[in-house]
Write a protein that holds these residues in place. Sequence first.
Motif, PDB file in Angstrom:
ATOM      1  N   TYR A  24      48.898  35.897  33.901  1.00  0.00           N
ATOM      2  CA  TYR A  24      49.462  35.742  35.240  1.00  0.00           C
ATOM      3  C   TYR A  24      50.816  35.032  35.217  1.00  0.00           C
ATOM      4  O   TYR A  24      51.490  34.943  36.240  1.00  0.00           O
ATOM      5  N   CYS A 166      31.650  33.985  37.268  1.00  0.00           N
ATOM      6  CA  CYS A 166      32.468  35.204  37.323  1.00  0.00           C
ATOM      7  C   CYS A 166      31.588  36.451  37.346  1.00  0.00           C
ATOM      8  O   CYS A 166      31.878  37.422  38.070  1.00  0.00           O
ATOM      9  N   ASN A 170      31.600  39.947  39.707  1.00  0.00           N
ATOM     10  CA  ASN A 170      32.043  41.230  39.170  1.00  0.00           C
ATOM     11  C   ASN A 170      30.966  42.036  38.452  1.00  0.00           C
ATOM     12  O   ASN A 170      31.115  43.251  38.294  1.00  0.00           O
ATOM     13  N   ARG A 230      36.357  42.332  33.099  1.00  0.00           N
ATOM     14  CA  ARG A 230      36.767  41.696  34.351  1.00  0.00           C
ATOM     15  C   ARG A 230      36.120  40.319  34.568  1.00  0.00           C
ATOM     16  O   ARG A 230      35.579  40.031  35.625  1.00  0.00           O
ATOM     17  N   ASP A 233      39.886  37.903  36.959  1.00  0.00           N
ATOM     18  CA  ASP A 233      40.775  38.810  37.673  1.00  0.00           C
ATOM     19  C   ASP A 233      41.106  38.189  39.030  1.00  0.00           C
ATOM     20  O   ASP A 233      40.754  37.036  39.298  1.00  0.00           O
ATOM     21  N   GLU A 234      41.789  38.942  39.871  1.00  0.00           N
ATOM     22  CA  GLU A 234      42.198  38.400  41.171  1.00  0.00           C
ATOM     23  C   GLU A 234      41.001  37.911  41.990  1.00  0.00           C
ATOM     24  O   GLU A 234      41.099  36.925  42.736  1.00  0.00           O
ATOM     25  N   LYS A 235      39.868  38.557  41.835  1.00  0.00           N
ATOM     26  CA  LYS A 235      38.672  38.215  42.595  1.00  0.00           C
ATOM     27  C   LYS A 235      38.071  36.895  42.117  1.00  0.00           C
ATOM     28  O   LYS A 235      37.800  35.988  42.915  1.00  0.00           O
ATOM     29  N   MET A 237      39.484  34.647  40.364  1.00  0.00           N
ATOM     30  CA  MET A 237      40.460  33.555  40.438  1.00  0.00           C
ATOM     31  C   MET A 237      40.331  32.762  41.737  1.00  0.00           C
ATOM     32  O   MET A 237      40.894  31.682  41.868  1.00  0.00           O
ATOM     33  N   GLU A 238      39.573  33.280  42.698  1.00  0.00           N
ATOM     34  CA  GLU A 238      39.357  32.575  43.968  1.00  0.00           C
ATOM     35  C   GLU A 238      38.194  31.586  43.892  1.00  0.00           C
ATOM     36  O   GLU A 238      37.973  30.817  44.828  1.00  0.00           O
ATOM     37  N   LYS A 243      39.777  28.005  39.824  1.00  0.00           N
ATOM     38  CA  LYS A 243      41.017  27.408  40.318  1.00  0.00           C
ATOM     39  C   LYS A 243      41.324  26.095  39.600  1.00  0.00           C
ATOM     40  O   LYS A 243      42.494  25.753  39.381  1.00  0.00           O
ATOM     41  N   LYS A 246      42.973  27.007  36.348  1.00  0.00           N
ATOM     42  CA  LYS A 246      44.330  27.491  36.614  1.00  0.00           C
ATOM     43  C   LYS A 246      45.270  26.331  36.956  1.00  0.00           C
ATOM     44  O   LYS A 246      46.419  26.269  36.470  1.00  0.00           O
TER      45      LYS A 246
END
Length: 255
Positions: A24, A166, A170, A230, A233-235, A237-238, A243, A246
């Motif tokens: 990212y 995660c 997913n 996966r 991923d963007e999903k 990461m929430e 977080k 990150k």
Amino acid sequence: MVRYCYIVGEGPQDIEFLICFLKYYGLKRVTLLSKLDSFWEPLVPKTFPINDDLMKRVPVPVFLQNAELSVALHSAIGITRLSNTIEESLAIIPASDIFGIGIFLDADDVETPQERFDKLIAELSPLGLSLPPTLGEVMKGSPRCGIFIAPNNSDPGTLEDLLLECAKLNYPNLLSMSTNYVSAIDTNQLTNNDLKELNKPAGKNKAVISSISSILRPGKALQVSIQDNRWIDEKTMELDSIKLVKKFLDEVILP
């Protein structure tokens, strides 16, 4: 001017997990020595075998870079080697030339995260780094330095706890089936030696995650699935826990 950051993880799964975040930042994996920034060349072993051991994995970091940022991610191959790996690297690359140093490891259940943090701080103190006073914090020294203990700097657990969160998003079907599979194992048909790893505090979680990855990438190691599938991923990461990771990386590598 290129920023150089050095990240050490407990094992190869941790390294691939962190690489999922680094994409990212627009970083690409370096696969050719000719393309590697010369700054990192001292970390690339020049001989084989290492210490006369034909079975020992060559301890070369994974490198990622773009025009502004160059990151070396080093697997220590175990928690007992974390401080030694950092010390050995800083003996050949001056710490003053590095922008940020990040350390990522598991909490497990043998020690509390705070006990593990305190022990690591004591081991790193002779290196003269600007060490963080608390877990998850990154000191803005030269270099910056921070320690993250999975899953969240406070609770016992491992990287697999993050991967389970995660998977709930997913891979819910695979998670459900893998959990049922591990729970249904008839331990009476297995020896104590067979159950040695499964009976560890994180054993069942590791078995569930390995079961999921064996479907996603049959016959491959978990780190291959982390890299290819996966998990991050963007999903995902929430997720609050993701977080946290990150944010930690942001503070280590961003100006």
